[in-house]
Design a protein around this motif. Sequence first.
Motif, PDB file in Angstrom:
ATOM      1  N   THR A  27     133.529  13.764 -29.240  1.00  0.00           N
ATOM      2  CA  THR A  27     132.069  13.843 -29.119  1.00  0.00           C
ATOM      3  C   THR A  27     131.637  14.241 -27.712  1.00  0.00           C
ATOM      4  O   THR A  27     130.719  15.066 -27.546  1.00  0.00           O
ATOM      5  N   TYR A  28     132.285  13.677 -26.691  1.00  0.00           N
ATOM      6  CA  TYR A  28     131.785  13.830 -25.328  1.00  0.00           C
ATOM      7  C   TYR A  28     132.688  14.641 -24.395  1.00  0.00           C
ATOM      8  O   TYR A  28     132.201  15.185 -23.397  1.00  0.00           O
ATOM      9  N   LEU A  29     133.982  14.752 -24.702  1.00  0.00           N
ATOM     10  CA  LEU A  29     134.896  15.342 -23.723  1.00  0.00           C
ATOM     11  C   LEU A  29     135.536  16.653 -24.180  1.00  0.00           C
ATOM     12  O   LEU A  29     136.157  17.338 -23.367  1.00  0.00           O
ATOM     13  N   ARG A  30     135.419  17.004 -25.453  1.00  0.00           N
ATOM     14  CA  ARG A  30     136.076  18.205 -25.959  1.00  0.00           C
ATOM     15  C   ARG A  30     135.080  19.183 -26.555  1.00  0.00           C
ATOM     16  O   ARG A  30     134.057  18.772 -27.123  1.00  0.00           O
ATOM     17  N   SER A  31     135.412  20.457 -26.433  1.00  0.00           N
ATOM     18  CA  SER A  31     134.561  21.493 -27.041  1.00  0.00           C
ATOM     19  C   SER A  31     134.872  21.668 -28.518  1.00  0.00           C
ATOM     20  O   SER A  31     134.019  22.075 -29.302  1.00  0.00           O
ATOM     21  N   SER A  32     136.118  21.363 -28.914  1.00  0.00           N
ATOM     22  CA  SER A  32     136.506  21.429 -30.327  1.00  0.00           C
ATOM     23  C   SER A  32     137.318  20.179 -30.663  1.00  0.00           C
ATOM     24  O   SER A  32     138.094  19.689 -29.833  1.00  0.00           O
ATOM     25  N   PRO A  33     137.152  19.641 -31.880  1.00  0.00           N
ATOM     26  CA  PRO A  33     137.822  18.389 -32.251  1.00  0.00           C
ATOM     27  C   PRO A  33     139.344  18.515 -32.216  1.00  0.00           C
ATOM     28  O   PRO A  33     139.919  19.525 -32.612  1.00  0.00           O
ATOM     29  N   GLU A  34     139.991  17.463 -31.721  1.00  0.00           N
ATOM     30  CA  GLU A  34     141.443  17.364 -31.734  1.00  0.00           C
ATOM     31  C   GLU A  34     141.829  15.956 -32.167  1.00  0.00           C
ATOM     32  O   GLU A  34     141.005  15.042 -32.161  1.00  0.00           O
ATOM     33  N   LEU A  92     138.875   6.616 -23.557  1.00  0.00           N
ATOM     34  CA  LEU A  92     139.803   7.750 -23.498  1.00  0.00           C
ATOM     35  C   LEU A  92     140.888   7.683 -24.556  1.00  0.00           C
ATOM     36  O   LEU A  92     141.564   8.681 -24.819  1.00  0.00           O
ATOM     37  N   HIS A  93     141.056   6.526 -25.178  1.00  0.00           N
ATOM     38  CA  HIS A  93     142.008   6.410 -26.295  1.00  0.00           C
ATOM     39  C   HIS A  93     141.337   6.702 -27.625  1.00  0.00           C
ATOM     40  O   HIS A  93     142.014   6.955 -28.630  1.00  0.00           O
ATOM     41  N   SER A  94     140.010   6.711 -27.650  1.00  0.00           N
ATOM     42  CA  SER A  94     139.253   6.893 -28.886  1.00  0.00           C
ATOM     43  C   SER A  94     139.126   8.379 -29.232  1.00  0.00           C
ATOM     44  O   SER A  94     138.589   9.170 -28.449  1.00  0.00           O
TER      45      SER A  94
END
Length: 534
Positions: free
Chosen positions: A198-205, A190-192
Amino acid sequence: MNHSSKDDRLDSQVEDSHVNDAPNLTGDKMNVFILTLLFIQQSVSQGFFQSMSTILLTKQYVSKKDWAKYVLMYFPYNLNIFWAPLVDSVYVKNIGRRKSWILPSQYLIGALFFYLAANIYDWIEIKPPKITYLCVLFLCINFLSSTLDVSIDGWATTILKKENVGFLSTCKTTGRAVGTVLGYFLPIMLHSEEFCNTYLRSSPEKGGVMTLEGFLYFYGSFFFLANKLIAFVIKEEHYAFSNSHSTKLGVCQAYALFVGVFKLSAFWKLASALLTIELGFAAVAHLSSKKLEEYGLRPMDDFLNTAMLYAVQMIIPIAFCKYTSGTEPLSVLIKMIPYRLFFGLLMTTLIFYAPNIIIQNKNNHRTLPLDYFLLIETNKLILEGMAFLFKILLLSFFFRISDRRIGATYMTLLFKLTMYGGDFAKSMSLGMSDWLSYKRCSTDTNNDCSTIGLVEDCNSIRGSCSTIVDGYYCTVILSTVLGTIWYIYYRRVLINLQYKDFNQWWPKSSRNAPQNGHQMQSILPSKSIHSNTC
């Protein structure tokens, strides 16, 4: 005179009810929950220390020297056996024998987590980073956590009813697996930024979904709240030393009993088994992934594979509780050895034929057909699951034989022997693999390609390194032979140890401790119960 009568009372601290009753958690469910919670807490602090060692490697201004200095702060876990007798003998009676150590240790760890949360980024994001501050703080946390580990093991030997002792290994292994996931895997994932995008967001942040500061505040709060529950829900005096709770073990007596353990012939037989039990399995466990890499194959990501393993470790203690909580854990362990050796040979066979079916994927990477890859990974998980089940069965036996007067010391000693046995087997397998390997450069007969530099030298003169003797397969064969010999010899030894009375495992408080007529009731199988006295 007073010392003699005190020794007599210590030697007569035994349980009166029959111990071979069927396990029944009625009245012990809260104790099982509290014990599992304690093991989770201890593993959270240990896991976060390990996660920070991984995170530090990704920091731009943290050198390998700084990282090595940080890793050295783990040493309290290797030395806690030396102050374990203090944990067994020094306490405040009104608080409780084990809670006198558990409560302050956990409050201090929680406070240190809060302090670390307020300073973590100021220490690791600057140039140069303040690694020394981080090392000092984690040295304190690791000292407290290792002491907490000792005191929890000691409490575990007395917290449950005698017929439920087999559940202690389930509590410890399940708690440690859950704690490692909370303390190690969650901070890293969760810090990465890469993992979250890659796995938790629909768009990069930018950044992860949780900061290290957030994790530390969460851990600190968790320790404080759980500690309050332990302080007020469990009354320790109900579960300690049966009718002889009023007898306090002195510091000198605790160390004398610790030394007395080394005078027991049963202990040395068990120690020799623990130091060699992994010799038959270490080669497959520690060399197989490296062998696949030699073939140019990319095994499953190490972090993902480890995460899957810990997921399995949370399931195994519960799924196999019927077998690990019984009165004969070593009998189950002995029956598993041929299967573990068989699956080790199966893994080696799969690796041997792997080069013949290697294919190229769309990215021009060498890989295996999906069904063959899954077969190897499934076999690997089976082997790792069986190795973990071995540990559970050994822990179950340790909890049964540990002298409850020095439960913290005894459990720590047996656990250390198991750890040293695994490290010894790993070192032996790695050394033998290298020693038995023989390679030769095709254009330079004096080059044995034993190092990366020599391989590059061979390639620079348009040569190639060919394997004459493959040390991996030689080591696996030798390891399997040793494992078979171990099984033949120690099968009867372990079964005999399993049925020994308590007076074979518990040292006496003094050389002239009298036979006072108190019969020792064993929590070992019923046919081991005789009329021996303590």
